[in-house]
Design an enzyme around this catalytic site. Structure first.
Site, mmCIF file in Angstrom:
data_model
loop_
_atom_site.group_PDB
_atom_site.id
_atom_site.type_symbol
_atom_site.label_atom_id
_atom_site.label_comp_id
_atom_site.label_asym_id
_atom_site.label_seq_id
_atom_site.Cartn_x
_atom_site.Cartn_y
_atom_site.Cartn_z
ATOM 1 N N ASP A 103 -70.663 16.428 33.648
ATOM 2 C CA ASP A 103 -70.081 15.780 34.830
ATOM 3 C C ASP A 103 -70.704 16.354 36.112
ATOM 4 O O ASP A 103 -71.188 15.604 36.985
ATOM 5 C CB ASP A 103 -68.556 16.021 34.788
ATOM 6 N N ASN A 108 -63.328 13.922 33.724
ATOM 7 C CA ASN A 108 -61.896 14.187 33.523
ATOM 8 C C ASN A 108 -61.133 13.125 34.304
ATOM 9 O O ASN A 108 -61.711 12.365 35.073
ATOM 10 C CB ASN A 108 -61.527 15.610 33.942
HETATM 11 N N1 AR6 Z 1 -77.058 16.419 29.555
HETATM 12 C C1 AR6 Z 1 -76.491 16.210 28.353
HETATM 13 N N2 AR6 Z 1 -75.464 16.930 27.877
HETATM 14 C C2 AR6 Z 1 -74.990 17.909 28.664
HETATM 15 C C3 AR6 Z 1 -75.505 18.198 29.940
HETATM 16 C C4 AR6 Z 1 -76.590 17.401 30.391
HETATM 17 N N3 AR6 Z 1 -77.158 17.577 31.586
HETATM 18 N N4 AR6 Z 1 -74.817 19.247 30.470
HETATM 19 C C5 AR6 Z 1 -73.901 19.614 29.541
HETATM 20 N N5 AR6 Z 1 -74.007 18.818 28.453
HETATM 21 P P1 AR6 Z 1 -68.734 19.048 28.860
HETATM 22 P P2 AR6 Z 1 -66.246 17.801 27.886
HETATM 23 C C6 AR6 Z 1 -73.262 18.845 27.188
HETATM 24 O O1 AR6 Z 1 -68.042 20.353 29.063
HETATM 25 O O2 AR6 Z 1 -66.136 18.766 26.776
HETATM 26 C C7 AR6 Z 1 -66.184 18.854 32.942
HETATM 27 O O3 AR6 Z 1 -65.868 19.893 33.812
HETATM 28 C C8 AR6 Z 1 -72.532 20.106 26.835
HETATM 29 O O4 AR6 Z 1 -73.442 21.092 26.363
HETATM 30 O O5 AR6 Z 1 -69.670 18.571 29.911
HETATM 31 O O6 AR6 Z 1 -65.982 16.337 27.635
HETATM 32 C C9 AR6 Z 1 -65.460 17.563 33.279
HETATM 33 O O7 AR6 Z 1 -65.221 17.447 34.650
HETATM 34 C C10 AR6 Z 1 -71.615 19.593 25.723
HETATM 35 O O8 AR6 Z 1 -72.362 19.503 24.501
HETATM 36 O O9 AR6 Z 1 -67.661 17.835 28.655
HETATM 37 C C11 AR6 Z 1 -64.183 17.683 32.501
HETATM 38 O O10 AR6 Z 1 -63.207 18.421 33.216
HETATM 39 C C12 AR6 Z 1 -71.290 18.175 26.195
HETATM 40 O O11 AR6 Z 1 -72.240 17.872 27.230
HETATM 41 C C13 AR6 Z 1 -64.591 18.458 31.274
HETATM 42 O O12 AR6 Z 1 -65.737 19.203 31.637
HETATM 43 C C14 AR6 Z 1 -69.900 17.985 26.731
HETATM 44 O O13 AR6 Z 1 -69.513 19.131 27.464
HETATM 45 C C15 AR6 Z 1 -64.979 17.540 30.142
HETATM 46 O O14 AR6 Z 1 -65.249 18.310 28.998
#
Ligand code: AR6
Length: 183
Positions: free
Chosen positions: A39, A29
């Protein structure tokens, strides 16, 4: 596995923090101070050196706007670098979300090329906490990467690492529609 121009392009289901590509991309973010989802996983696995560099970047240039990307060390990760980008929050699709999502992928790839990297792994940016519908996001992600690879030949490998089976299946369907696998 596909070959797009000079670059291998593949999808896998798994945890991006375990990838050994030159860089992994973080769906961050604008604060660059960590968070949940991928993240949180990247900062936990990579250790404090990543956050330290993020703080220096923010003190130099301020918060990172959606659609832009910066690079830090990979800390304790197998990947030597993390490219942090910020996808759009989904507000229904008429607030510039598709352009910002495409930009997040494109700028991440530009940063990789500018740093001489050969391989990059992406998560599914914006489709977790930020609420972007996965099928729409997958089309933009894959189209943007494929378009970039047709213009820029220095990358050897781009991998999408999809965490859950449902997301993996959708990316696989969208990729098959865009680039049917021969045979
Ligand atoms: N490896 C690969 N993909 C993953 C992993 C992992 N270890 N963990 C989760 N995902 P998100 P966004 C997937 O929420 O929507 C954070 O708090 C997850 O299942 O991580 O861009 C940041 O700080 C989903 O398919 O990212 C921001 O505030 C994908 O990664 C916010 O979330 C993206 O989910 C960003 O939100």
């Amino acid at each position: 596995m596909r070959t797009v121009n000079k670059t291998r392009l593949s999808l896998l289901q798994g945890d991006i923090t375990r990838q050994a590509t030159d860089a992994i991309v973080n769906a961050a973010n604008s604060s660059l101070m960590g968070g949940g989802g991928v993240d949180g996983a990247i900062h936990r696995a990579g250790g404090p050196a990543i956050l330290e560099e993020c703080k220096q970047i923010v003190s130099r240039q301020g918060r990172l706007p959606p659609g832009e990307a910066v690079i830090t060390t990979g800390g304790n990760l197998k990947a030597r670098h993390v490219i942090h980008t910020v996808g759009p929050v989904w507000h229904g699709g008429h607030s510039g979300e598709p352009e910002l999502l495409a930009s997040a992928y494109r700028q991440s790839l530009r940063v990789a090329v500018a740093n001489g990297l050969k391989s990059v792994s992406f998560p599914s940016i914006s489709t977790g906490a930020f609420g972007y519908p996965v099928r729409l996001a997958a089309a933009i992600a894959l189209e943007t990467v494929i378009d970039f690879l047709h213009r820029e030949e220095s990358l050897e490998e781009v991998v999408f690492v999809l965490f859950d089976a449902a997301t993996y299946q959708i990316y696989a369907q969208v990729l098959e529609a865009l680039l049917p696998e021969k045979g």
